[in-house]
Design a protein around this motif. Sequence first.
Motif, PDB file in Angstrom:
ATOM      1  N   SER A  97      37.967  45.379  29.654  1.00 48.79           N
ATOM      2  CA  SER A  97      36.481  44.434  29.714  1.00 48.79           C
ATOM      3  C   SER A  97      36.394  43.527  28.515  1.00 48.79           C
ATOM      4  CB  SER A  97      35.385  45.560  29.741  1.00 48.79           C
ATOM      5  OG  SER A  97      35.166  46.111  28.576  1.00 48.79           O
TER       6      SER A  97
ATOM      7  N   GLN B 124      37.201  39.888  33.312  1.00 49.10           N
ATOM      8  CA  GLN B 124      37.248  41.220  33.605  1.00 49.10           C
ATOM      9  C   GLN B 124      35.885  41.993  33.580  1.00 49.10           C
ATOM     10  OE1 GLN B 124      40.267  42.485  34.612  1.00 49.10           O
ATOM     11  NE2 GLN B 124      40.711  40.550  34.071  1.00 49.10           N
TER      12      GLN B 124
ATOM     13  N   THR C 233      44.952  47.646  38.871  1.00 50.02           N
ATOM     14  CA  THR C 233      44.314  46.548  38.009  1.00 50.02           C
ATOM     15  C   THR C 233      45.314  45.968  36.933  1.00 50.02           C
ATOM     16  OG1 THR C 233      42.242  47.046  38.692  1.00 50.02           O
ATOM     17  CG2 THR C 233      42.456  45.762  36.682  1.00 50.02           C
TER      18      THR C 233
ATOM     19  N   PHE D 244      46.737  42.322  36.251  1.00 52.66           N
ATOM     20  CA  PHE D 244      46.286  41.653  35.207  1.00 52.66           C
ATOM     21  C   PHE D 244      47.278  41.252  34.486  1.00 52.66           C
ATOM     22  CE2 PHE D 244      44.939  41.995  30.571  1.00 52.66           C
ATOM     23  CZ  PHE D 244      43.990  41.002  30.717  1.00 52.66           C
TER      24      PHE D 244
END
Length: 171
Positions: free
Chosen positions: A60, A65, A93, A97
């Motif tokens: 995050s 994100q 993810t 990413f």
Amino acid sequence: MTDKTYFATLAAYNCWANGKLYAAAEALGDAARRADRQGFFGSIHNTLNHIMVGDRLWLSRFPGQPAYRYRLDEVPYPDFDALKAARAAQDQTFIDFIAAMTPDYLAGDLRYTNTRGDTFTMPVRLVLGHVFNHQTHHRGQVHHMIGMAGMGAGEEPPAIDLIYYLREVGA
């Protein structure tokens, strides 16, 4: 090997190792997963949740994100099946990413704020190295706790070192 290839390898390894570790944890049953095993976060279940929390907090901090706010000892997934599904999604993810990163982005810096509110600037590649190292560190704890819980007659926890993954995929 470029940074991107290296981190793509780590993301794929992470997914592979988590799959093996979760299968072993699942085989133990819920009571064994929740038993206090004197780990940093007590139980296998809580430690697996901590890895998820750490992954989400770190991810995050990257632009674009989803934002997460957790305590480091939080258990967002009290149900193992939900945790297992979330883990698989989180692993994908990470793979996506890394695949979307450009070499220039990997060569740059990340400015982020930690859970205490302190702000830091560090090279992206070093932050990513930390993220994958953090997972490995706590997976090792879970691996040990699974061994303590007892797999079954003559069984041992799965071999999840990076070298086993590399041999399996022919790297």
